[in-house]
Each structure stands twice: as structure tokens, then as C-alpha cells.
Design a protein around this motif. Sequence first.
Motif, PDB file in Angstrom:
ATOM      1  N   TRP A   1       0.820  -1.201   0.000  1.00 14.92           N
ATOM      2  CA  TRP A   1       0.000   0.000   0.000  1.00 14.92           C
ATOM      3  C   TRP A   1       0.856   1.253   0.000  1.00 14.92           C
ATOM      4  O   TRP A   1       2.036   1.223   0.374  1.00 14.92           O
ATOM      5  N   SER A   2       0.255   2.343  -0.436  1.00 13.11           N
ATOM      6  CA  SER A   2       0.850   3.680  -0.331  1.00 13.11           C
ATOM      7  C   SER A   2      -0.281   4.692  -0.334  1.00 13.11           C
ATOM      8  O   SER A   2      -1.330   4.457  -0.931  1.00 13.11           O
TER       9      SER A   2
ATOM     10  N   PRO B   1       3.891   9.556  -3.040  1.00 12.54           N
ATOM     11  CA  PRO B   1       3.576   8.684  -1.899  1.00 12.54           C
ATOM     12  C   PRO B   1       4.430   9.024  -0.681  1.00 12.54           C
ATOM     13  O   PRO B   1       5.610   9.370  -0.798  1.00 12.54           O
TER      14      PRO B   1
ATOM     15  N   ARG C   1       7.235   4.907   3.397  1.00 16.03           N
ATOM     16  CA  ARG C   1       6.691   3.940   4.346  1.00 16.03           C
ATOM     17  C   ARG C   1       7.364   4.032   5.710  1.00 16.03           C
ATOM     18  O   ARG C   1       6.732   3.800   6.742  1.00 16.03           O
TER      19      ARG C   1
END
Length: 264
Positions: free
Chosen positions: A43-44, A52, A55
Motif C-alpha cells: 500500500w501507499s 507517496p 513507508r
Amino acid sequence: MTTFDVDVRKYNREAWDRQVAAGDRWTVPVGPEVIAAARRGEWSIVLTPTKPVPREWFGDLVGKQVLCLAGSGGQQAPVLAAAGARVTVLDNSPAQLGQDRRVAEREGLELRLVEGDMRDLSVFEDGSFDLIFHPCSNCFVDDVRPVWREAFRVLRPGGVLLSGFSNPVIFLFDPALQEQGVLTIKYKMPYSDFTSLTDEERRRYTDKGEPLCVAHSLQDQVGGQLDAGFVLAGFFEDRHVAGDQVSEYFDGFIATRAVKPAGR
């Protein structure tokens, strides 16, 4: 018209409800494939228009208490919930919150949805959250410093605030000429759609039912976080979507990662 002639929160609540009905890009819920990928750890999400968020800015989300602050619309919050976080969403727009509810019901996700003002988090106790995700939205309130103070209060020591906001410079240009591909400085700082525009200019936005914005200074955006007690731990810039004239010349959006120090 001045900010004293209009209820800023009420106007923008209704404007964002209209944006949902119109299908604005920030109101379109993610599809089942996005949630399925997030459950696999793939996911982002974005704080700013296109880039983005790294993470590593999030840390381990599993079981963490996360507040999506003025960030509803069926996009970021469901992804964070599918990734394992325990997510609360606070937003001014009932229709935007409804988009999160729609995804949660479709995907069997648990989301706590709260209608409220991003400047007033009194519904939450001190130290309620491990992480706050606050995408570009504080331009829709006329004073941003209470947002930072309240975010600091409701975070636990060591908690993280991820925020996105616009560089106020993007509000200086004549929008009519900008649509023709010409950048001409027209407005001065401080800028506000509520106070800087003529009645005719403002009608261009209100006739379309669009939200009205305030260009907060970087002193209030970045300095406001520092004054609230945060320590800045990450920073990047981003451009608008393709076709935006200003983005051909500079990055008009900013994302920050700020930490509430342990012991505060």
C-alpha cells in the motif's frame, strides 16, 4: 465579504458535501483491489497531490491508534485500517465521512467516524493516538495554529504527526490568466479567498460550489508545529497534478513528519 461575514466552517462543510456529489478526485473511494493489496502489506497513500509518503514515516502500523485528521473521502483511512491500524477519522464534511463509511461497510473494516472541526479535538482525551495523518486540508480553516496545538495534545509521547499543506506562494497568481498559461502575480500575503478576492472573483468559486481557501504562511505551518512542541523529523516537496501551470516552475506542496518528544 470578510471572514466575519461568513461562517468558514459551515461554508466549507457544505462545499465539500457538494464536491462529493460532483465526484471530485479527493472524494472517490478506493476500490476493493486497493484494500486487498493493503491487507497483503502492499500500500501507499499521499499527504500531497502525487508523491507517496515514505513507508518508514509510518513505522509499524499494526494495532496502532491512528487519527486521520480532516482526511476523509474513502481513500487514506480505509487503507490504513486494512494495513492493521485502528483508525479514527475526524472531518468537517458528513458526505466525505460517508465515503469512508461506504468503504468500511463494503470491506468489513472498522473505522470510527467523527464529524468535527480540525481545530477542536476536545472529543479526544490527551494522548489518545500514536500517529496523526493530516493530508492537505488545513487551507480550509482560517487559523492553522490551533490544529497543531490540538494534534500535539492528543498524541502520545513519541507519537508522530504526518501533515501535508500548500506553499502559500501558489496563491499569489491571477487564476484567470493562469488558465491561459500565463503566470502573473496579483495578490499579496496574507491571502484568503474570503478576504483577498473581489465579490466577482469570489463568485467564480461559489457559483461552482467550490471550497474557499486560506494561504497560511510557512511561519504558521512549519513554525506553528515547532511552537506547539513538535520536533521536525522529515520533509519533502511535491507538485500538483499534470497540467498545473505553477508546477512547471516549482513544487507548490510540502509534507512534514513531526514527532512529539518523549516525556512531553
